[in-house]
Design a protein around this motif. Structure first.
Motif, PDB file in Angstrom:
ATOM      1  N   ALA A  22      48.103 -25.038 -34.363  1.00 45.32           N
ATOM      2  CA  ALA A  22      49.052 -26.079 -35.481  1.00 45.32           C
ATOM      3  C   ALA A  22      50.319 -25.827 -35.858  1.00 45.32           C
ATOM      4  N   LEU A  25      55.651 -21.277 -35.529  1.00 41.83           N
ATOM      5  CA  LEU A  25      57.155 -21.700 -35.973  1.00 41.83           C
ATOM      6  C   LEU A  25      57.577 -23.279 -35.903  1.00 41.83           C
ATOM      7  N   GLY A  26      56.675 -23.869 -34.944  1.00 38.60           N
ATOM      8  CA  GLY A  26      57.375 -25.079 -35.111  1.00 38.60           C
ATOM      9  C   GLY A  26      58.032 -25.598 -36.212  1.00 38.60           C
ATOM     10  N   TYR A 102      58.697 -18.877 -26.532  1.00 41.34           N
ATOM     11  CA  TYR A 102      57.655 -19.332 -28.456  1.00 41.34           C
ATOM     12  C   TYR A 102      57.763 -17.467 -28.380  1.00 41.34           C
ATOM     13  N   TYR A 220      54.889 -30.882 -30.937  1.00 43.04           N
ATOM     14  CA  TYR A 220      54.779 -29.578 -30.442  1.00 43.04           C
ATOM     15  C   TYR A 220      54.634 -29.276 -31.786  1.00 43.04           C
ATOM     16  N   SER A 221      54.492 -29.247 -33.126  1.00 42.49           N
ATOM     17  CA  SER A 221      54.044 -29.264 -34.538  1.00 42.49           C
ATOM     18  C   SER A 221      52.705 -29.132 -34.470  1.00 42.49           C
ATOM     19  N   ILE A 228      46.072 -28.611 -25.221  1.00 46.84           N
ATOM     20  CA  ILE A 228      45.268 -27.221 -26.490  1.00 46.84           C
ATOM     21  C   ILE A 228      44.325 -28.273 -27.608  1.00 46.84           C
TER      22      ILE A 228
HETATM   23  N1  PHE Z   1      52.100 -25.209 -32.461  1.00 43.16           N
HETATM   24  C1  PHE Z   1      53.045 -24.080 -32.493  1.00 43.16           C
HETATM   25  C2  PHE Z   1      53.402 -24.376 -34.017  1.00 43.16           C
HETATM   26  O1  PHE Z   1      54.451 -25.577 -34.520  1.00 43.16           O
HETATM   27  C3  PHE Z   1      53.079 -24.336 -31.714  1.00 43.16           C
HETATM   28  C4  PHE Z   1      51.482 -24.616 -30.116  1.00 43.16           C
HETATM   29  C5  PHE Z   1      51.904 -25.219 -29.452  1.00 43.16           C
HETATM   30  C6  PHE Z   1      50.818 -23.587 -30.739  1.00 43.16           C
HETATM   31  C7  PHE Z   1      51.097 -25.530 -28.650  1.00 43.16           C
HETATM   32  C8  PHE Z   1      49.689 -23.270 -29.521  1.00 43.16           C
HETATM   33  C9  PHE Z   1      50.030 -24.933 -29.007  1.00 43.16           C
HETATM   34  O2  PHE Z   1      54.191 -23.622 -33.711  1.00 43.16           O
END
Ligand code: PHE
Length: 452
Positions: A22, A25-26, A102, A220-221, A228
């Motif tokens: 989690a 980069l988010g 990403y 996303y975060s 997942i």
């Molecule tokens: N959640 C991760 C982030 O905040 C991005 C991510 C998304 C990673 C989905 C894995 C799966 O950067």
């Protein structure tokens, strides 16, 4: 991660590994630039409300579905109801869209880490460093390639113990450094106005776009709506309390996002005097502002190097979990070996990643629906696909398998589900209604019918 289930050693290991996916980069890159752009405090408030309602309910549901079925996303939905196997597939498309871009940002971070390590801190602090790098050279493609290969190497050699071990050391280090830098930022002259902008909700900045951006960011975060957490749940032992694990992950994820904002938003104020253009600059924000903060610190070159190394590692753990998900889908569905599946995914990353890497320079004239490539992929996954997957997941849990089947999984071993009522209300009513309203208004505004 291997196919053996029940891999996490316990609750703490699970929370840290899930937080490892989690937190990435988010939190460090995407959250601060959205908060700066969409009105500061009001964005923060909307985000927090969504975290404890949407985020909590969806993450709980996904983990419970994974643990209940013992399968990753496509298999899990199929096992619960054949007609909903498509939901698993839809969720799996999301990581395929996210991973390539990403890795582009992962590449930028790698470039910065190397620049700081090799004594280029002053250079990075000049305002034009970032634009010279992304707009005037094809270098981002090389860094993209490097980052993709690094991710693939870890995925290929297996991450059974890796993910858990790395996360246990990395996460606390990252938290401490982020807090340290944000506290330092607060003492920059002029930063207090920025702090106020960041924490005081100003309702005149509120619009549907704020909610849309906050919702996309939340998915996303927290790595939800893309299968997942279903996969992670399938590795979870039956005696671990899901509700309190979710609380732990949320706290980690939101806490780091909050402090990243505090590290960057007031700094933009301090250096630009609160100029709206500087606040709304988007993806480049972290790369332009932070080097200036480091430049103004005693020992900044060292702290900057440490910071970018940690961000690099946080990005790597997230990209590993994204790539791992896609590789296992290719393996299961196409029947390729692990190595060949990896090669396919590397090719996909380069194919979709190169346009994103060059989107602000050589290919800047090519636009899809008015977006540059990177922004387009970001928009399609975060603002369109994830809300749709989230909506169908809510309807699926709320009306097809019924909330009770998730609740039973959580209450197993006579664990008490404290926020049970909230869970049911969010899954059945609050989330679906909000998502529909937001999607409809964003489509209408995209088509030019309304102005939000
Ligand atoms: N959640 C991760 C982030 O905040 C991005 C991510 C998304 C990673 C989905 C894995 C799966 O950067």
């Amino acid at each position: 991660m291997s196919n053996k289930r029940g891999n996490f050693s316990g609750k703490v290991g699970f929370i840290l590994a899930a937080a490892g996916s989690a937190v990435g980069l988010g939190n460090l890159w995407r959250f601060p630039y959205l908060a700066a752009k969409y009105g500061g405090g009001i964005f923060l408030l909307v985000y927090l409300i969504l975290t404890v309602t949407f985020g909590f309910a969806l993450m709980t549901a996904e983990i419970a579905i994974g643990r209940k079925t013992g399968l990753s996303t496509v298999g899990a939905f199929k096992k619960l109801d054949k007609r909903f196997a498509f939901l698993g597939y839809m969720g799996s498309v999301v990581p395929m869209i996210i991973l390539p871009y990403y890795c582009v940002i992962g590449g930028w971070v790698t470039k910065y880490a190397v620049t700081f390590i090799t004594g280029g801190a002053d250079n990075a602090a000049t305002g034009s460093f970032f634009s010279a790098f992304t707009e005037k050279s094809t270098e981002p493609v090389i860094w993209l390639f490097l980052f993709v290969i690094l991710t693939a190497v870890v995925v290929l050699f297996g991450v059974d113990k890796g993910i858990e071990k790395v996360s246990k050391i990395l996460m606390p280090a990252l938290v401490l450094l982020t807090i340290f830098i944000s506290v330092y930022t607060l003492f920059l002259p002029g930063a207090m106005d920025g702090v106020l902008y960041y924490i005081t909700p100003d309702f005149s900045h509120f619009s549907v776009k704020t909610v849309l951006a906050a919702m996309g960011q939340l998915f996303y975060s927290m790595s939800i709506s893309m299968g997942i957490m279903v996969t992670y749940g399938s590795y979870l032992k039956k005696d671990v309390n899901i509700e309190s694990s979710v609380k732990g992950i949320e706290l980690f994820d939101t806490g780091i996002a909050f402090f990243s904002g505090l590290m960057i938003v007031p700094a933009v104020f301090a250096f630009s005097g609160g100029d709206q253009a500087a606040l709304g600059q988007g993806p480049g924000l972290m790369f332009v502002t932070l080097p200036k903060v480091f430049d103004s610190m005693p020992g900044g070159a060292f702290i900057g190097a440490t910071f970018f190394i940690l961000v690099f590692l946080a990005a790597l753990t997230s990209s590993i979990s994204l790539m791992e998900t896609i590789v296992s889908i290719v393996q299961d569905k196409v029947g390729f070996s692990r190595k060949n599946s990896c090669l396919v995914v590397i090719a996909l990353c380069l194919l979709l990643g190169i346009p994103s890497a060059l989107g602000s320079n050589a290919w800047a004239s090519i636009k899809i629906l008015g977006f540059q490539f990177l922004d387009f992929f970001d928009f399609i996954s975060n603002s369109v696909l994830m809300p749709v997957v989230a909506l169908i997941t809510c309807l699926f849990v709320g009306y097809v398998i019924k909330p009770k089947s998730v609740i039973d999984e959580i209450e197993m071993n006579s664990v008490r589900f404290r926020r049970k009522k909230l869970f049911v209300i969010v899954i059945k009513y609050f989330a679906p209604i909000c998502i529909v309203l937001i999607l409809v208004s964003s489509i209408l505004s995209g088509l030019g019918f309304i102005n939000i």
